[in-house]
Design a protein around this motif. Structure first.
Motif, PDB file in Angstrom:
ATOM      1  N   PRO A   1      -9.537  -0.539  70.824  1.00 33.30           N
ATOM      2  CA  PRO A   1      -9.669  -1.049  72.187  1.00 33.30           C
ATOM      3  C   PRO A   1     -11.088  -1.114  72.782  1.00 33.30           C
ATOM      4  N   PRO A   2     -12.139  -0.543  72.161  1.00 33.53           N
ATOM      5  CA  PRO A   2     -13.442  -0.607  72.836  1.00 33.53           C
ATOM      6  C   PRO A   2     -13.856  -2.056  73.128  1.00 33.53           C
ATOM      7  N   PRO A   3     -14.269  -2.341  74.369  1.00 38.45           N
ATOM      8  CA  PRO A   3     -14.602  -3.711  74.741  1.00 38.45           C
ATOM      9  C   PRO A   3     -16.038  -4.131  74.409  1.00 38.45           C
ATOM     10  N   ARG A   4     -16.921  -3.162  74.144  1.00 41.36           N
ATOM     11  CA  ARG A   4     -18.343  -3.480  73.926  1.00 41.36           C
ATOM     12  C   ARG A   4     -18.909  -2.581  72.822  1.00 41.36           C
ATOM     13  N   PRO A   5     -20.033  -3.001  72.232  1.00 38.46           N
ATOM     14  CA  PRO A   5     -20.723  -2.128  71.278  1.00 38.46           C
ATOM     15  C   PRO A   5     -21.202  -0.857  71.971  1.00 38.46           C
ATOM     16  N   LEU A   6     -21.487   0.152  71.178  1.00 34.05           N
ATOM     17  CA  LEU A   6     -22.067   1.378  71.718  1.00 34.05           C
ATOM     18  C   LEU A   6     -23.468   1.090  72.249  1.00 34.05           C
ATOM     19  N   PRO A   7     -23.855   1.692  73.371  1.00 38.88           N
ATOM     20  CA  PRO A   7     -25.241   1.556  73.821  1.00 38.88           C
ATOM     21  C   PRO A   7     -26.174   2.126  72.750  1.00 38.88           C
ATOM     22  N   ARG A   8     -27.173   1.339  72.401  1.00 37.96           N
ATOM     23  CA  ARG A   8     -28.122   1.736  71.366  1.00 37.96           C
ATOM     24  C   ARG A   8     -29.323   2.430  72.014  1.00 37.96           C
ATOM     25  N   ILE A   9     -29.715   3.550  71.448  1.00 40.34           N
ATOM     26  CA  ILE A   9     -30.917   4.242  71.901  1.00 40.34           C
ATOM     27  C   ILE A   9     -32.077   3.660  71.104  1.00 40.34           C
ATOM     28  N   LEU A  10     -33.069   3.137  71.800  1.00 38.79           N
ATOM     29  CA  LEU A  10     -34.231   2.557  71.138  1.00 38.79           C
ATOM     30  C   LEU A  10     -35.103   3.687  70.601  1.00 38.79           C
ATOM     31  N   LEU A  11     -35.585   3.496  69.374  1.00 41.84           N
ATOM     32  CA  LEU A  11     -36.332   4.537  68.687  1.00 41.84           C
ATOM     33  C   LEU A  11     -37.732   4.069  68.328  1.00 41.84           C
ATOM     34  N   GLU A  12     -38.621   5.035  68.246  1.00 40.52           N
ATOM     35  CA  GLU A  12     -39.979   4.772  67.784  1.00 40.52           C
ATOM     36  C   GLU A  12     -40.374   5.937  66.886  1.00 40.52           C
ATOM     37  N   LEU A  13     -40.988   5.596  65.768  1.00 40.87           N
ATOM     38  CA  LEU A  13     -41.468   6.609  64.840  1.00 40.87           C
ATOM     39  C   LEU A  13     -42.965   6.759  65.037  1.00 40.87           C
ATOM     40  N   ARG A  14     -43.406   7.995  65.315  1.00 42.83           N
ATOM     41  CA  ARG A  14     -44.823   8.318  65.476  1.00 42.83           C
ATOM     42  C   ARG A  14     -45.152   9.391  64.451  1.00 42.83           C
ATOM     43  N   GLY A  15     -45.774   8.972  63.366  1.00 39.61           N
ATOM     44  CA  GLY A  15     -45.964   9.896  62.255  1.00 39.61           C
ATOM     45  C   GLY A  15     -44.603  10.256  61.706  1.00 39.61           C
ATOM     46  N   ASP A  16     -44.280  11.544  61.670  1.00 36.99           N
ATOM     47  CA  ASP A  16     -42.965  11.996  61.217  1.00 36.99           C
ATOM     48  C   ASP A  16     -42.017  12.281  62.374  1.00 36.99           C
ATOM     49  N   ASP A  17     -42.456  12.053  63.595  1.00 40.44           N
ATOM     50  CA  ASP A  17     -41.629  12.368  64.755  1.00 40.44           C
ATOM     51  C   ASP A  17     -40.870  11.144  65.254  1.00 40.44           C
ATOM     52  N   VAL A  18     -39.601  11.356  65.589  1.00 38.84           N
ATOM     53  CA  VAL A  18     -38.725  10.305  66.098  1.00 38.84           C
ATOM     54  C   VAL A  18     -38.615  10.472  67.612  1.00 38.84           C
ATOM     55  N   TYR A  19     -38.864   9.379  68.337  1.00 39.76           N
ATOM     56  CA  TYR A  19     -38.800   9.390  69.803  1.00 39.76           C
ATOM     57  C   TYR A  19     -37.769   8.386  70.295  1.00 39.76           C
ATOM     58  N   ALA A  20     -37.050   8.765  71.350  1.00 38.64           N
ATOM     59  CA  ALA A  20     -36.191   7.834  72.083  1.00 38.64           C
ATOM     60  C   ALA A  20     -37.079   7.185  73.150  1.00 38.64           C
ATOM     61  N   THR A  21     -37.013   5.840  73.226  1.00 43.80           N
ATOM     62  CA  THR A  21     -37.894   5.119  74.147  1.00 43.80           C
ATOM     63  C   THR A  21     -37.144   4.263  75.170  1.00 43.80           C
ATOM     64  N   GLY A  22     -35.837   4.206  75.082  1.00 44.85           N
ATOM     65  CA  GLY A  22     -35.070   3.393  76.011  1.00 44.85           C
ATOM     66  C   GLY A  22     -33.636   3.246  75.560  1.00 44.85           C
ATOM     67  N   ILE A  23     -32.872   2.499  76.348  1.00 41.13           N
ATOM     68  CA  ILE A  23     -31.445   2.277  76.050  1.00 41.13           C
ATOM     69  C   ILE A  23     -31.184   0.779  76.111  1.00 41.13           C
ATOM     70  N   GLU A  24     -30.474   0.297  75.109  1.00 42.81           N
ATOM     71  CA  GLU A  24     -30.066  -1.108  75.064  1.00 42.81           C
ATOM     72  C   GLU A  24     -28.553  -1.160  75.245  1.00 42.81           C
ATOM     73  N   ARG A  25     -28.120  -1.656  76.398  1.00 43.83           N
ATOM     74  CA  ARG A  25     -26.684  -1.818  76.653  1.00 43.83           C
ATOM     75  C   ARG A  25     -26.323  -3.257  76.303  1.00 43.83           C
ATOM     76  N   ARG A  26     -25.325  -3.413  75.437  1.00 44.57           N
ATOM     77  CA  ARG A  26     -24.983  -4.733  74.918  1.00 44.57           C
ATOM     78  C   ARG A  26     -23.568  -5.117  75.319  1.00 44.57           C
ATOM     79  N   THR A  27     -23.347  -6.400  75.439  1.00 38.71           N
ATOM     80  CA  THR A  27     -22.004  -6.880  75.747  1.00 38.71           C
ATOM     81  C   THR A  27     -21.323  -7.478  74.532  1.00 38.71           C
ATOM     82  N   VAL A  28     -22.087  -7.833  73.527  1.00 35.80           N
ATOM     83  CA  VAL A  28     -21.518  -8.433  72.306  1.00 35.80           C
ATOM     84  C   VAL A  28     -22.092  -7.745  71.091  1.00 35.80           C
TER      85      VAL A  28
END
Length: 117
Positions: A90-117
């Motif tokens: 029943p889910p009507p939309r994709p999961l919100p994606r957390i935008l990622l950035e790799l800085r050296g070996d460190d992973v950072y969250a940089t934003g959220i992408e909310r999608r309808t399709v």
């Protein structure tokens, strides 16, 4: 726009492993997954991250890396592990994606992408 937040080091995250984190607020549960292979992101690290709330009724979703899906056990919803798009249920939309950035070996969250399709 949410603040940039360090999530983990690649050294802490094995291929096929999932970790939970909070973003953008402490009350927002998310999952970071290091996929098998290196095909999923521009940095070549095979990383994806999503909100852990199902888009149907906000139940917690559970990654099943071996089968390539994210499962919502409340109403049998399924999302694609690599893209977060709805595969079944029943889910009507994709999961919100957390935008990622790799800085050296460190992973950072940089934003959220909310999608309808």
């Amino acid at each position: 726009k949410p603040a940039i937040k360090r999530i983990a080091s690649l050294r802490e995250l094995n291929v096929g492993q999932t970790i939970m984190f909070h973003y953008p607020e402490e009350s927002d549960h998310c999952i970071l997954i290091r996929l098998p292979g290196r095909e999923s992101d521009a940095n070549g690290a095979g990383l994806v991250a999503y909100s852990q709330k199902c888009t149907h009724l906000s139940c917690a979703v559970i990654p099943d890396v071996e089968n390539g899906v994210i499962h919502c056990p409340c109403h049998e919803g399924f999302f694609d592990l690599k893209t977060g798009v709805v595969l079944a249920g029943p889910p009507p939309r994709p999961l919100p994606r957390i935008l990622l950035e790799l800085r050296g070996d460190d992973v950072y969250a940089t934003g959220i992408e909310r999608r309808t399709v």
